[in-house]
Design a protein around this motif. Structure first.
Motif, PDB file in Angstrom:
ATOM      1  N   ASP A  21     -61.726  13.595  47.071  1.00 55.48           N
ATOM      2  CA  ASP A  21     -60.716  14.218  47.887  1.00 55.48           C
ATOM      3  C   ASP A  21     -60.138  15.483  47.326  1.00 55.48           C
ATOM      4  OD1 ASP A  21     -60.124  11.685  49.259  1.00 55.48           O
ATOM      5  OD2 ASP A  21     -58.645  10.796  47.669  1.00 55.48           O
ATOM      6  N   ALA A  22     -60.402  15.802  45.933  1.00 50.80           N
ATOM      7  CA  ALA A  22     -60.050  17.074  45.528  1.00 50.80           C
ATOM      8  C   ALA A  22     -61.144  18.013  46.065  1.00 50.80           C
ATOM      9  CB  ALA A  22     -60.156  17.029  44.086  1.00 50.80           C
ATOM     10  N   ARG A  24     -62.585  17.758  49.043  1.00 48.20           N
ATOM     11  CA  ARG A  24     -62.294  17.963  50.512  1.00 48.20           C
ATOM     12  C   ARG A  24     -61.118  19.022  50.511  1.00 48.20           C
ATOM     13  NH1 ARG A  24     -60.466  12.627  52.630  1.00 48.20           N
ATOM     14  NH2 ARG A  24     -58.508  13.330  51.960  1.00 48.20           N
ATOM     15  N   ALA A  25     -60.131  18.758  49.608  1.00 47.02           N
ATOM     16  CA  ALA A  25     -58.943  19.672  49.911  1.00 47.02           C
ATOM     17  C   ALA A  25     -59.542  21.184  49.288  1.00 47.02           C
ATOM     18  CB  ALA A  25     -57.857  19.162  48.821  1.00 47.02           C
ATOM     19  N   LEU A  26     -60.140  21.259  48.325  1.00 47.97           N
ATOM     20  CA  LEU A  26     -60.764  22.545  47.997  1.00 47.97           C
ATOM     21  C   LEU A  26     -61.852  23.155  49.153  1.00 47.97           C
ATOM     22  CD1 LEU A  26     -61.475  24.577  45.877  1.00 47.97           C
ATOM     23  CD2 LEU A  26     -63.377  23.315  45.275  1.00 47.97           C
ATOM     24  N   GLU A  27     -62.182  22.535  50.122  1.00 45.75           N
ATOM     25  CA  GLU A  27     -63.086  23.028  51.134  1.00 45.75           C
ATOM     26  C   GLU A  27     -62.124  23.631  52.219  1.00 45.75           C
ATOM     27  OE1 GLU A  27     -66.225  21.722  54.351  1.00 45.75           O
ATOM     28  OE2 GLU A  27     -65.070  20.150  53.187  1.00 45.75           O
ATOM     29  N   LEU A  28     -60.877  23.070  52.363  1.00 44.34           N
ATOM     30  CA  LEU A  28     -59.883  23.806  53.184  1.00 44.34           C
ATOM     31  C   LEU A  28     -59.438  25.182  52.583  1.00 44.34           C
ATOM     32  CD1 LEU A  28     -58.140  20.582  54.401  1.00 44.34           C
ATOM     33  CD2 LEU A  28     -59.935  21.648  55.646  1.00 44.34           C
ATOM     34  N   GLU A  29     -59.685  24.952  51.376  1.00 47.64           N
ATOM     35  CA  GLU A  29     -58.941  26.431  50.718  1.00 47.64           C
ATOM     36  C   GLU A  29     -59.915  27.380  50.443  1.00 47.64           C
ATOM     37  OE1 GLU A  29     -57.370  25.302  46.897  1.00 47.64           O
ATOM     38  OE2 GLU A  29     -55.794  23.990  48.053  1.00 47.64           O
ATOM     39  N   TRP A  31     -64.276  27.708  51.361  1.00 44.88           N
ATOM     40  CA  TRP A  31     -65.396  27.072  51.734  1.00 44.88           C
ATOM     41  C   TRP A  31     -66.390  27.211  50.596  1.00 44.88           C
ATOM     42  CZ3 TRP A  31     -69.947  28.532  53.017  1.00 44.88           C
ATOM     43  CH2 TRP A  31     -70.821  27.730  53.754  1.00 44.88           C
ATOM     44  N   ALA A  34     -66.357  25.068  47.428  1.00 40.05           N
ATOM     45  CA  ALA A  34     -66.901  23.670  47.790  1.00 40.05           C
ATOM     46  C   ALA A  34     -68.123  23.792  47.877  1.00 40.05           C
ATOM     47  CB  ALA A  34     -65.969  23.218  48.861  1.00 40.05           C
TER      48      ALA A  34
END
Length: 75
Positions: A21-22, A24-29, A31, A34
């Motif tokens: 989950d972390a 996945r959240a990093l990918e939005l911030e 790329w 991630a």
């Protein structure tokens, strides 16, 4: 019985999959960060596989294994 399945859900969702989950959240911030983390894990897996294959080759070249047809009782 329903509590058993909820316990499994809590184990995976709240504990074991938190790093995913972390990520996945990093990918939005970011790329690139991630993707870098994903590549690092892929390289670690590749190195582990190469090491394992070299170890298997070392034991195979040692010729200590009995490869006759009656080596195993289930054959």
């Amino acid at each position: 019985m329903k509590d058993f399945f909820y316990a499994i859900q809590d184990l995976f969702v709240d504990t074991l999959l938190v790093p995913m989950d972390a990520l996945r959240a990093l990918e939005l911030e970011n790329w690139f960060a991630a993707s870098t983390i994903s590549w690092i894990f892929a390289i670690i897996g590749l190195v582990a596989m190469v090491y394992w294959m070299l170890q298997l080759k070392k034991y195979s070249d040692n010729d200590e294994e009995d490869k006759s047809i009656s080596a195993h009782s289930y054959l």
